[in-house]
Design an enzyme around this catalytic site. Structure first.
Site, short mmCIF file in Angstrom:
data_model
loop_
_atom_site.label_atom_id
_atom_site.label_comp_id
_atom_site.label_asym_id
_atom_site.label_seq_id
_atom_site.Cartn_x
_atom_site.Cartn_y
_atom_site.Cartn_z
N GLU A 108 -0.95 -4.66 7.25
CA GLU A 108 -0.42 -5.11 5.96
C GLU A 108 0.12 -6.54 6.10
O GLU A 108 0.12 -7.31 5.13
CB GLU A 108 0.69 -4.16 5.46
CG GLU A 108 1.00 -4.31 3.98
CD GLU A 108 1.86 -3.20 3.41
OE1 GLU A 108 1.29 -2.24 2.84
OE2 GLU A 108 3.09 -3.25 3.52
N LYS A 157 12.51 0.31 -1.61
CA LYS A 157 13.04 -1.04 -1.76
C LYS A 157 13.10 -1.43 -3.25
O LYS A 157 14.10 -1.91 -3.74
CB LYS A 157 12.17 -2.02 -0.97
CG LYS A 157 12.62 -3.45 -1.06
CD LYS A 157 11.79 -4.35 -0.17
CE LYS A 157 12.13 -5.80 -0.47
NZ LYS A 157 11.37 -6.74 0.34
N GLU A 206 4.57 6.67 -6.18
CA GLU A 206 4.60 7.89 -5.35
C GLU A 206 6.04 8.39 -5.18
O GLU A 206 6.34 9.58 -5.36
CB GLU A 206 4.03 7.60 -3.95
CG GLU A 206 2.56 7.28 -3.92
CD GLU A 206 2.29 5.78 -3.98
OE1 GLU A 206 3.08 5.04 -4.60
OE2 GLU A 206 1.25 5.36 -3.43
N HIS A 226 -10.04 13.45 24.55
CA HIS A 226 -10.96 14.54 24.22
C HIS A 226 -11.51 14.39 22.80
O HIS A 226 -12.02 15.36 22.23
CB HIS A 226 -10.26 15.88 24.40
CG HIS A 226 -9.77 16.06 25.81
ND1 HIS A 226 -10.54 16.59 26.80
CD2 HIS A 226 -8.60 15.68 26.40
CE1 HIS A 226 -9.86 16.59 27.94
NE2 HIS A 226 -8.68 16.02 27.72
N GLY A 274 9.47 -4.58 3.41
CA GLY A 274 9.38 -3.12 3.49
C GLY A 274 9.01 -2.63 4.88
O GLY A 274 9.61 -1.70 5.42
N ARG A 275 8.02 -3.27 5.49
CA ARG A 275 7.55 -2.78 6.79
C ARG A 275 8.43 -3.24 7.95
O ARG A 275 8.14 -2.96 9.11
CB ARG A 275 6.09 -3.18 7.02
CG ARG A 275 5.77 -4.64 6.77
CD ARG A 275 4.27 -4.91 6.72
NE ARG A 275 3.97 -6.27 6.33
CZ ARG A 275 3.87 -6.69 5.08
NH1 ARG A 275 4.04 -5.83 4.09
NH2 ARG A 275 3.57 -7.94 4.82
N LYS A 303 -2.33 -0.77 -6.87
CA LYS A 303 -1.31 -0.13 -7.73
C LYS A 303 -1.58 -0.47 -9.18
O LYS A 303 -1.48 0.37 -10.08
CB LYS A 303 0.09 -0.66 -7.37
CG LYS A 303 0.61 -0.28 -6.01
CD LYS A 303 2.03 -0.83 -5.85
CE LYS A 303 2.52 -0.75 -4.42
NZ LYS A 303 3.79 -1.42 -4.20
O1 F6P Z 1 2.45 -0.65 0.62
C1 F6P Z 1 3.02 -1.64 -0.19
C2 F6P Z 1 4.50 -1.57 -0.15
O2 F6P Z 1 5.03 -2.56 -0.96
C3 F6P Z 1 5.06 -1.67 1.27
O3 F6P Z 1 5.14 -2.97 1.73
C4 F6P Z 1 6.33 -0.94 1.12
O4 F6P Z 1 6.85 -0.59 2.37
C5 F6P Z 1 5.87 0.24 0.31
O5 F6P Z 1 4.97 -0.31 -0.63
C6 F6P Z 1 6.96 1.01 -0.39
O6 F6P Z 1 7.66 0.20 -1.28
P1 F6P Z 1 9.08 0.61 -1.83
O7 F6P Z 1 10.01 0.70 -0.66
O8 F6P Z 1 9.48 -0.47 -2.77
O9 F6P Z 1 8.97 1.94 -2.51
#
Ligand code: F6P
Length: 545
Positions: free
Chosen positions: A353, A207, A213, A384, A267-268, A512
């Site tokens: 979240e 987003k 990452e 199990h 995002g979620r 972060k």
């Molecule tokens: O985990 C925090 C967050 O902002 C989520 O809400 C989001 O889905 C994720 O990081 C990834 O963010 P982006 O899509 O901006 O890389």
């Protein structure tokens, strides 16, 4: 207005119900009312929600229905649908339902209809799927694309990954999907080992297009591709999904290969947007449309159904009952479906979240317990592993069982056994086993009296463990869309009841921020000034030669 449900008379009445139920056992509630299942279950949207195994009386359920008004759910739904900035800490609207909107009614954001843009991106996705599946989109060497690697994390990974697995029975066979999220190089390296640069396309899904990452994995994937095929290959092997098209271009991805979405999509909650592109590639665009339509059907249900029949609201109310009135700190999500293996993980982000917060919309402490710790695994595997603790560990662990009436992979002999196990676990957790029953069982099996006396305490099950069972007709794109939207709206309803903004995530931001501060120290470019001794010690240990 939000008259904070926790300060309402309904809340006080619920507390009195909970007090009055102390010592009651589910087994007795069932014995006292042969109609309990009929009274405490709802069939809507082709799904059955059985909550008769919750520790509830009819009076308590009636009061739970009152939370609909106490939390002003109709008002919150109206504000969300009107595009108001109900994500008040980020000044954003919450309009992900527009992404699956089926009708012709406009959906307004700042006075403008968002639907033309939504439809334009859907059309771009449709064409792209068509080109990839038809072999018209070629890699730099002229070969067809066989593998798609989605690079993203959190909402830019979990939704499409979970849904891709959930809809394995509906896959189109042309391309293989891979998902890379972890910053640990092992994730990307082991994925790249399975694919060829000549036939691989990367979808960089973020987003913000700044997430550490995702950017690191994207840079490494790009290097891998360029080393094999040269710089010009990037435009045939990289596409992006983002709200930040400026950063996409700066990364070197052709703007024509960028799929947009908007800041009113959290995002979620973004699987319905172009973040769902890898899912559309996995199941085909027509199935993706069915997935959207399923979610739209759940939207219509949530927006229109009365509290007593409203599936997302009922799930939310049951969480409130268990967490705030019975003291549960956790909830297990137990899908009896291997295809839904990733659902608990997906719901962890969605629910924890969103509502894993203490500060209410008024800036004060929420004043009640909020999101429980959510965890789980598919049955029967979990039986199990950790079910022992649910049966005899002595903790209150409400369970959500989820099952399908029809199998998605109908191998003879499997599905009836799966359902038998699912219903048996819920029954066992509800009933438990008394000492008399355990004794009688052992006696019938001719266990000697002395052994019975010794083993009896271990063979008793307290039961009274509450559960809900959600039965879907089958796991298909429409049904999965409904299921995810069900939990989204449940999460929204919980936010309203707990007076939380379910759409920000400042806690994640803090981690972060600190990681960015530590990186130059770990890389040896900055001094470890001002660190606590543990953090400094750990870094020093890693840097020791
Ligand atoms: O985990 C925090 C967050 O902002 C989520 O809400 C989001 O889905 C994720 O990081 C990834 O963010 P982006 O899509 O901006 O890389």
């Amino acid at each position: 207005m939000n008259g904070s449900a926790t300060a309402s008379n309904t809340w006080q009445t619920l507390a009195a119900h909970a007090e009055g139920m102390r010592g009651a056992h589910l087994r007795e509630l069932f014995a006292a009312d042969p109609q309990r299942f009929a009274r405490f279950s709802v069939e809507q949207c082709g799904m059955l929600l059985d909550f008769s195994k919750q520790r509830l009386t009819a009076a308590a359920l009636h009061s739970l229905h009152g939370l609909w008004w106490a939390a002003d759910l109709p008002g919150w739904i109206g504000r969300m649908r009107a595009g108001e900035a109900i994500n008040h800490t980020e000044g954003r609207a919450v309009l992900h339902h527009a992404l699956r909107h089926q009708g012709t009614r406009p959906i307004l954001h700042n006075g403008l209809d968002v639907m033309p843009d939504v439809r334009a991106v859907l059309e771009q996705m449709r064409r792209f799927c068509h080109d990839i599946h038809g072999g018209d989109w070629r890699g730099a060497t002229g070969e067809q694309i066989l593998d798609i690697v989605n690079i993203g994390i959190g909402g830019s990974d979990l939704g499409p990954k979970m849904a891709t697995q959930a809809l394995a029975a509906h896959r189109q066979p042309r391309v293989n999907l891979h998902y890379v999220s972890n910053l640990d190089g092992a994730h990307l390296a082991t994925t790249l080992a399975k694919v060829s640069p000549r036939t691989t396309l990367f979808v960089i899904a973020s987003k913000t297009f700044t997430t550490q990452e995702t950017m690191q994995n994207a840079v490494s994937a790009r290097r891998w591709l360029v080393e094999a095929l040269g710089e010009p290959a990037v435009r045939r092997h990289f596409v992006a999904v983002s709200t930040n098209l400026g950063e996409v271009t700066r990364f070197g991805i052709d703007p024509d290969n960028a799929f947009a979405f908007w800041d009113w999509v959290g995002g979620r909650f973004s699987v319905w947007s172009a973040i769902g592109l890898p899912l559309a590639l996995a199941i085909g665009f027509d199935n993706f449309q069915r997935f959207l339509a399923g979610a739209a059907a759940m939207d219509a249900h949530f927006f229109d159904a009365p509290a007593e029949q409203n599936l997302p609201f009922l799930l939310a109310a049951l969480d409130v009952w268990n967490v705030d009135f019975l003291g549960a700190e956790t909830r297990a999500c137990l899908p009896y479906s291997q295809s839904l293996e990733l659902l608990p993980r997906y719901l962890q982000q969605l629910e924890m979240e969103s509502n894993g917060k203490r500060t209410g919309r008024d800036g004060q402490d929420a004043g009640c317990a909020t999101a429980p710790v959510l965890w789980g695994e598919p049955g029967t595997n979990g039986q199990h592993a950790f079910y022992q603790l649910i049966h005899q560990g002595g903790r209150l662990i409400p369970c959500d069982f989820i099952a399908c009436r029809e199998a998605d992979f109908p191998l003879p002999g499997h599905h009836d056994k799966l359902l038998a196990n699912c219903f048996a676990q819920a029954e066992a957790l509800m009933r438990g086993k008394t000492a008399d029953e355990a004794r009688a069982e052992m006696a019938a099996a001719h266990v000697p009296e002395a052994v019975i006396g010794r083993l009896l305490p271990y063979k008793v099950f307290p039961g009274n463990q509450p559960s809900t069972t959600l039965l879907l007709p089958r796991l298909d794109p429409h049904g999965l869309g409904q299921l995810i939207a069900l939990y989204e709206h449940k999460t929204f309803a919980l936010g309203a009841i707990w007076n939380l903004n379910a759409y920000d995530q400042w806690g994640v931001e803090y981690g972060k921020q600190l990681a960015n501060r530590l990186l130059p120290i770990i890389e040896g470019r900055a001094k470890p000034d001002g660190l606590d001794s543990s953090t400094a010690g750990l870094i020093a240990y890693c840097r020791r030669s």
